[in-house]
Design a protein around this motif. Structure first.
Motif, mmCIF file in Angstrom:
data_model
loop_
_atom_site.group_PDB
_atom_site.id
_atom_site.type_symbol
_atom_site.label_atom_id
_atom_site.label_comp_id
_atom_site.label_asym_id
_atom_site.label_seq_id
_atom_site.Cartn_x
_atom_site.Cartn_y
_atom_site.Cartn_z
ATOM 1 N N UNK A 198 73.086 39.980 53.888
ATOM 2 C CA UNK A 198 73.611 38.620 53.990
ATOM 3 C C UNK A 198 72.634 37.802 54.816
ATOM 4 N N UNK A 199 72.272 36.626 54.335
ATOM 5 C CA UNK A 199 71.393 35.708 55.052
ATOM 6 C C UNK A 199 72.196 34.494 55.481
ATOM 7 N N UNK A 200 72.136 34.145 56.773
ATOM 8 C CA UNK A 200 72.873 33.001 57.279
ATOM 9 C C UNK A 200 72.083 32.364 58.418
ATOM 10 N N UNK A 201 72.669 31.363 59.061
ATOM 11 C CA UNK A 201 71.985 30.664 60.141
ATOM 12 C C UNK A 201 72.848 30.545 61.373
ATOM 13 N N UNK A 202 72.204 30.295 62.509
ATOM 14 C CA UNK A 202 72.888 30.068 63.771
ATOM 15 C C UNK A 202 73.041 28.564 63.991
ATOM 16 N N UNK A 203 74.214 28.137 64.429
ATOM 17 C CA UNK A 203 74.401 26.731 64.747
ATOM 18 C C UNK A 203 74.867 25.916 63.559
ATOM 19 N N UNK A 204 74.440 24.647 63.496
ATOM 20 C CA UNK A 204 74.964 23.731 62.483
ATOM 21 C C UNK A 204 74.135 23.682 61.210
ATOM 22 N N UNK A 205 73.077 24.490 61.155
ATOM 23 C CA UNK A 205 72.249 24.507 59.950
ATOM 24 C C UNK A 205 72.083 25.929 59.431
ATOM 25 N N UNK A 206 72.031 26.052 58.115
ATOM 26 C CA UNK A 206 71.578 27.287 57.480
ATOM 27 C C UNK A 206 70.065 27.350 57.641
ATOM 28 N N UNK A 207 69.379 26.345 57.145
ATOM 29 C CA UNK A 207 67.937 26.192 57.348
ATOM 30 C C UNK A 207 67.562 24.796 56.885
ATOM 31 N N UNK A 208 66.887 24.046 57.760
ATOM 32 C CA UNK A 208 66.500 22.671 57.440
ATOM 33 C C UNK A 208 65.137 22.587 56.779
ATOM 34 N N UNK A 209 64.578 23.724 56.370
ATOM 35 C CA UNK A 209 63.296 23.706 55.683
ATOM 36 C C UNK A 209 62.162 24.155 56.572
ATOM 37 N N UNK A 210 60.950 23.804 56.185
ATOM 38 C CA UNK A 210 59.770 24.169 56.966
ATOM 39 C C UNK A 210 59.731 23.370 58.258
ATOM 40 N N UNK A 211 59.214 23.988 59.289
ATOM 41 C CA UNK A 211 58.984 23.285 60.551
ATOM 42 C C UNK A 211 57.763 22.395 60.358
ATOM 43 N N UNK A 212 57.979 21.078 60.244
ATOM 44 C CA UNK A 212 56.886 20.172 59.912
ATOM 45 C C UNK A 212 55.826 20.105 60.999
ATOM 46 N N UNK A 213 56.176 20.556 62.203
ATOM 47 C CA UNK A 213 55.156 20.614 63.254
ATOM 48 C C UNK A 213 54.056 21.607 62.888
ATOM 49 N N UNK A 214 54.379 22.526 61.996
ATOM 50 C CA UNK A 214 53.395 23.530 61.584
ATOM 51 C C UNK A 214 52.383 22.978 60.591
ATOM 52 N N UNK A 215 52.688 21.829 59.982
ATOM 53 C CA UNK A 215 51.780 21.281 58.979
ATOM 54 C C UNK A 215 51.181 19.942 59.364
ATOM 55 N N UNK A 216 51.588 19.377 60.491
ATOM 56 C CA UNK A 216 51.032 18.099 60.948
ATOM 57 C C UNK A 216 50.460 18.263 62.344
ATOM 58 N N UNK A 217 49.308 17.649 62.597
ATOM 59 C CA UNK A 217 48.738 17.736 63.938
ATOM 60 C C UNK A 217 49.441 16.767 64.865
ATOM 61 N N UNK A 218 49.023 16.717 66.112
ATOM 62 C CA UNK A 218 49.725 15.902 67.115
ATOM 63 C C UNK A 218 49.692 14.423 66.791
#
Length: 263
Positions: free
Chosen positions: A53-73
Motif C-alpha cells: 500500500x502506498x500512501x502519504x503523511x499529512x494533507x497530501x498523498x504527493x504534490x509532485x516533484x520537488x520543484x526546488x530540485x529542478x530550478x536554481x536559486x
C-alpha cells in the motif's frame, strides 16, 4: 522500520509505504525517490510480502516533484539537472508500475503531477473523500515525465485526460470513480481501515496467481484481443503445474481455506 523520507510498516503480508515529507506535501526529491526505489526492490524480493500500500503523511498523498530540485536559486533551469531528475522519477514510477505484486494507492489528500503519476502506476486506488486529484504540470510550464500523458488517457480517455493536462486543475476524487481512475472513495477517517481490509483480502490469494493476473492485464492491453486470449492460454499451460493451483483445488474439494506458498 523507516527512513527519513519513506516509512515502512507491516501488517502481516501487507507492507505500507508512507511518503513522509508532510512539510513539503510529500513532494518527490532525490532522497525520496532513492528510498522508494530501495523499498520496492526489497519488498519485491520478499515472499512474505504479498501486497503493498502506498500512501502519504499529512494533507497530501504527493504534490509532485520537488520543484526546488529542478530550478536554481534564481528560478532558472539547468537542462542537464532537469533531465537527470525527471529520468530518475520515470525509472522509479516505472518500477512501481511493473512491481510484481498488487499495489494499492491509499490517497489521503492532494495527488498532483508526479503524485498523479504515482497513483496511475498503482493497481487499485482507494481515496479519502477529502482527496483531490489533478495533473498540474501546465501550471508551471512543465511536462509529464512519468506516465501522465501516456497512462492517463488510456485509463480515463483522451478528452478527460486533456482537460486535466491542459487546465492543471484538480478535481475531487469522487468525480473520478465513474471514469475508472479511482476504485472507491471513503470518509477520511475510514481510509486506513478500508484499505487494510482490501489489502488483507487480496493478500489471502495465491501470490503466484496474482502475479500472473497482473502481468496478463498489463500485457493484454498492449495487443489485440486475439493475442491477449492466446496469452491467457499460454500462461495457464505453464501455471497448471504449480503447487498453488493444486492447493486451491484441494481446498475447494476439502471445503477448507487454502494455504498458498507462492510456487
Amino acid at each position: 522500520m523507516h527512513d527519513e523520507t519513506v516509512l515502512l510498516t507491516r501488517d502481516g503480508a501487507v507492507a505500507w509505504l508512507r511518503l513522509n515529507r508532510p512539510g513539503a506535501m510529500n513532494a518527490l526529491d532525490a532522497a525520496t525517490l532513492h528510498s522508494l526505489d530501495r523499498h520496492l526492490t526489497r519488498l519485491g524480493a520478499e515472499p512474505a510480502t504479498r501486497v503493498v500500500v502506498l500512501t502519504g503523511t499529512g494533507r497530501a498523498f504527493c504534490a509532485g516533484a520537488d520543484l526546488k530540485a529542478v530550478a536554481d536559486s534564481g528560478g532558472g533551469v539547468q537542462p542537464d539537472t532537469v533531465i537527470d531528475f525527471v529520468r530518475h522519477i520515470g525509472r522509479v514510477v516505472t518500477k512501481l508500475a511493473t512491481f510484481p505484486k498488487p499495489v494499492i494507492a491509499a490517497v489521503n489528500g492532494l495527488a498532483l503531477a508526479g503524485g498523479l503519476e504515482l497513483l496511475l502506476a498503482c493497481d487499485l486506488v482507494v481515496a479519502s473523500d477529502q482527496a483531490r486529484i489533478g495533473d498540474a504540470h501546465a501550471n508551471y510550464a512543465l511536462l509529464p515525465v512519468a506516465g501522465g500523458s501516456a497512462r492517463l488517457p488510456r485509463l480515463v480517455g483522451p478528452r478527460l485526460a486533456k482537460q486535466l493536462l491542459f487546465t492543471g486543475a484538480s478535481v475531487p476524487a469522487a468525480d473520478l470513480v465513474a471514469r475508472g481512475l479511482v476504485n472507491e472513495v471513503v470518509p477520511a477517517d475510514e481510509l486506513q481501515r478500508r484499505t487494510t481490509e482490501l489489502a488483507r483480502t487480496i493478500a489471502e490469494k495465491s501470490p503466484l496467481t496474482l502475479a500472473h493476473m497482473k502481468r496478463l492485464v498489463a500485457d493484454g492491453l498492449d495487443q489485440p484481443l486475439a493475442g491477449a486470449l492466446r496469452l491467457e492460454l499460454d500462461t495457464i499451460e505453464a501455471y497448471v503445474a504449480s503447487d498453488d493451483i493444486r492447493e486451491g483445488l484441494a481446498a475447494f474439494r476439502d471445503k477448507r481455506t487454502p494455504v498458498y506458498q507462492g510456487r
